[in-house]
Structure formats: structure tokens, C-alpha cells
Design a protein around this motif. Structure first.
Motif, mmCIF file in Angstrom:
data_model
loop_
_atom_site.group_PDB
_atom_site.id
_atom_site.type_symbol
_atom_site.label_atom_id
_atom_site.label_comp_id
_atom_site.label_asym_id
_atom_site.label_seq_id
_atom_site.Cartn_x
_atom_site.Cartn_y
_atom_site.Cartn_z
ATOM 1 N N UNK A 4 158.633 -20.702 -11.374
ATOM 2 C CA UNK A 4 159.753 -20.061 -12.067
ATOM 3 C C UNK A 4 160.629 -19.326 -11.078
ATOM 4 N N UNK A 5 161.903 -19.284 -11.414
ATOM 5 C CA UNK A 5 162.854 -18.479 -10.667
ATOM 6 C C UNK A 5 163.799 -17.885 -11.696
ATOM 7 N N UNK A 6 163.838 -16.582 -11.756
ATOM 8 C CA UNK A 6 164.598 -15.900 -12.805
ATOM 9 C C UNK A 6 166.069 -16.295 -12.789
ATOM 10 N N UNK A 7 166.600 -16.646 -13.972
ATOM 11 C CA UNK A 7 168.001 -17.007 -14.078
ATOM 12 C C UNK A 7 168.323 -18.412 -13.641
ATOM 13 N N UNK A 8 167.298 -19.227 -13.448
ATOM 14 C CA UNK A 8 167.509 -20.577 -12.935
ATOM 15 C C UNK A 8 167.055 -21.634 -13.929
ATOM 16 N N UNK A 9 167.483 -22.846 -13.715
ATOM 17 C CA UNK A 9 167.085 -23.965 -14.558
ATOM 18 C C UNK A 9 166.172 -24.900 -13.775
ATOM 19 N N UNK A 10 165.133 -25.353 -14.435
ATOM 20 C CA UNK A 10 164.169 -26.240 -13.794
ATOM 21 C C UNK A 10 164.698 -27.671 -13.765
ATOM 22 N N UNK A 11 164.432 -28.355 -12.670
ATOM 23 C CA UNK A 11 164.797 -29.767 -12.575
ATOM 24 C C UNK A 11 163.810 -30.569 -13.413
ATOM 25 N N UNK A 12 164.316 -31.438 -14.261
ATOM 26 C CA UNK A 12 163.445 -32.282 -15.079
ATOM 27 C C UNK A 12 162.555 -33.134 -14.184
ATOM 28 N N UNK A 13 161.324 -33.360 -14.634
ATOM 29 C CA UNK A 13 160.349 -34.087 -13.825
ATOM 30 C C UNK A 13 160.874 -35.449 -13.378
ATOM 31 N N UNK A 14 161.557 -36.149 -14.269
ATOM 32 C CA UNK A 14 162.050 -37.486 -13.925
ATOM 33 C C UNK A 14 163.153 -37.450 -12.875
ATOM 34 N N UNK A 15 163.736 -36.279 -12.643
ATOM 35 C CA UNK A 15 164.847 -36.159 -11.705
ATOM 36 C C UNK A 15 164.456 -35.536 -10.372
ATOM 37 N N UNK A 16 163.169 -35.259 -10.204
ATOM 38 C CA UNK A 16 162.713 -34.686 -8.943
ATOM 39 C C UNK A 16 162.720 -35.744 -7.838
ATOM 40 N N UNK A 17 162.872 -35.318 -6.582
ATOM 41 C CA UNK A 17 162.732 -36.265 -5.460
ATOM 42 C C UNK A 17 161.340 -36.876 -5.484
ATOM 43 N N UNK A 18 161.248 -38.115 -5.068
ATOM 44 C CA UNK A 18 159.964 -38.798 -5.049
ATOM 45 C C UNK A 18 158.970 -38.029 -4.178
#
Length: 251
Positions: free
Chosen positions: A101-115
Motif C-alpha cells: 500500500x501507498x497512501x493516496x495511490x492507486x494499485x496497478x491491476x495484476x494483469x497490467x503489471x510488468x512480467x
């Protein structure tokens, strides 16, 4: 983890002409991270004239052996003579190191993460003045039975250029202490995993290697829809979607 103060900075993210992918933000850390280092960092694409962007990470982090929790401060700095304009900082975890977690941030969707990565966040920065820096505090976990790496690219807002990339650089210890309250890990050190009984465990991290910018250069592979961070001379691409302003602390 203790709460950290954040200052809100507005920023906009460009909508990509391809597939929509979340983009993100970052929490800024008020805690003193101790000595910082740019180990494993490298220029990928040339920044605008007068702009010099770099990142740094703590030289040491401590992992709680019961909860596996740790805190990592990521700092981006403009050492140039001109303001940066709109940029973004990405923070991506690999193998045993997961950014939670990082406060005030949005998580990258799993399918969009770098390999090969397991987690990631990013921060949009409206502008970084000459000589200024911003620090972001991330909560993470580290599975000490594995090796673990982190990657900090600094890009333009649409991800077509990566001005700087630190890592994927490892945190690790040659002699972990699984029965102690916490295990200190050093930046740039490959972890030598041990089981609670003290035996070394195989590093079954899986996946492919990413683009390193440290001594043993590697390339960060592309996900089908996600990000590409390419080492020396190539372009790093992150397809993005418009998001609201993001948080960070500035110095």
C-alpha cells in the motif's frame, strides 16, 4: 506501520490510445529513511534539456520476522537547472518483495503489471523544481524465504520515455536471522534465504528476469497489456488511464 504525513499534489495522467490500464500514485514518507542510495540506477532516455532525474532507496530496511512487514522510502530528485514538468514515478516489487500500500495511490491491476513482478504503484508529479526532491513511503512485505527486488522508473506522463530507472535492484542479507525479531536487509545484496530452522531454502521465485540497470544488466520484459521497461537505449512503455491527483512530500 506508523502513519505518515502526506501533501497532495495534483497531476493528470494521459489516456493511452491502446488498452486502459490503471495508474497510480504514491504516499510520501515523513519518517527518516536513513542513508539513501541510487545503486542500480541508470539513464534510459534523455530527459529534457536542463532536467536531471534520479531516484534513491534506503541503504538498509528491516523486515519484521513475524509479520514480514517492512517500510521503504522511494525518493525522486531533479538535480538539473530547470523544472521537470509533469513526470511520474513507478514503484514495482518482484519475487519476495511485495508493495502492499501507498497512501493516496492507486494499485496497478495484476494483469497490467510488468512480467515477473508481483505488485506496483505509481505517482504522478505535476512538476519537480530544479534541486528539489519528493519522497514516497510504501508499506511492503518481504518473504525471507525468497530473494526480493524493487524497481523505480521515472517516466514522462504517458510512459513513452523512461528518463531514469533504478533496478530491479535486490534487498537481501547473506546471513538472515529468522529467529530474531527483525532481519536487516541491505540494498544491492542478493538475499540468501533460510528456513525458520536455519537451513537455506531454494529461491523459487518463478517468472522471468526484469530489466536491471545495475552491474548485471537485464531487460524488464513486457506484459501483454502492461508495462515495458527496457534497458539501455530503448523505450519504456506504460499504458495508462486518467486518474486524479496523487500524494507526495517535497523537499
Amino acid at each position: 506501520m506508523g502513519s505518515r504525513r502526506t501533501t497532495i499534489a495534483t497531476g493528470s495522467l494521459l489516456t493511452a490510445s491502446f488498452s486502459a490500464v490503471m495508474i497510480f500514485s504514491f504516499s510520501a514518507g515523513a519518517d527518516d529513511p536513513g542513508p539513501m542510495s541510487g545503486k542500480g540506477g541508470k539513464v534510459i532516455d534523455e530527459a529534457p534539456a536542463g532536467v536531471k532525474l534520479t531516484t534513491s532507496l534506503p541503504e538498509k530496511i528491516n523486515v519484521d520476522n513475524s509479520s514480514q512487514e517492512t517500510a521503504i522510502t522511494a525518493t525522486v530528485k531533479n538535480s538539473g537547472t530547470k523544472e521537470s514538468g509533469k513526470i511520474r514515478l513507478l514503484v514495482v516489487g518482484f519475487d519476495g518483495l511485495s508493495v502492499k500500500s501507498v497512501e493516496g495511490c492507486s494499485e496497478i491491476a495484476e494483469k497490467d503489471l510488468p512480467e515477473g513482478s508481483n505488485s506496483g504503484y505509481a505517482c504522478a508529479i505535476d512538476n519537480l523544481a530544479a534541486g528539489k526532491s519528493k519522497s514516497y513511503a510504501a508499506d511492503a512485505t518481504y518473504d525471507l524465504k525468497k530473494a526480493g527486488k524493487i524497481c523505480l522508473p521515472v517516466q514522462d506522463t504517458d510512459g513513452k520515455k523512461t528518463f531514469w530507472q533504478q533496478g530491479p535492484v535486490p534487498f537481501g542479507a547473506n546471513n538472515p536471522a529468522p529467529n530474531a525479531p527483525a532481519t536487516p536487509l541491505l540494498l544491492g545484496t542478493d538475499n540468501s534465504p533460510v528456513t525458520p530452522g536455519g537451513d537455506k531454502a531454494g529461491d523459487k521465485t518463478g517468472g522471468e528476469d526484469l530489466p536491471r540497470t545495475g552491474p548485471a544488466d537485464q531487460v524488464l520484459p513486457l506484459g501483454a497489456v502492461g508495462a515495458a521497461l527496457i534497458s539501455a537505449g530503448a523505450v519504456g512503455l506504460w499504458w495508462t488511464q486518467r486518474r486524479p491527483g496523487l500524494g507526495g512530500s517535497e523537499s
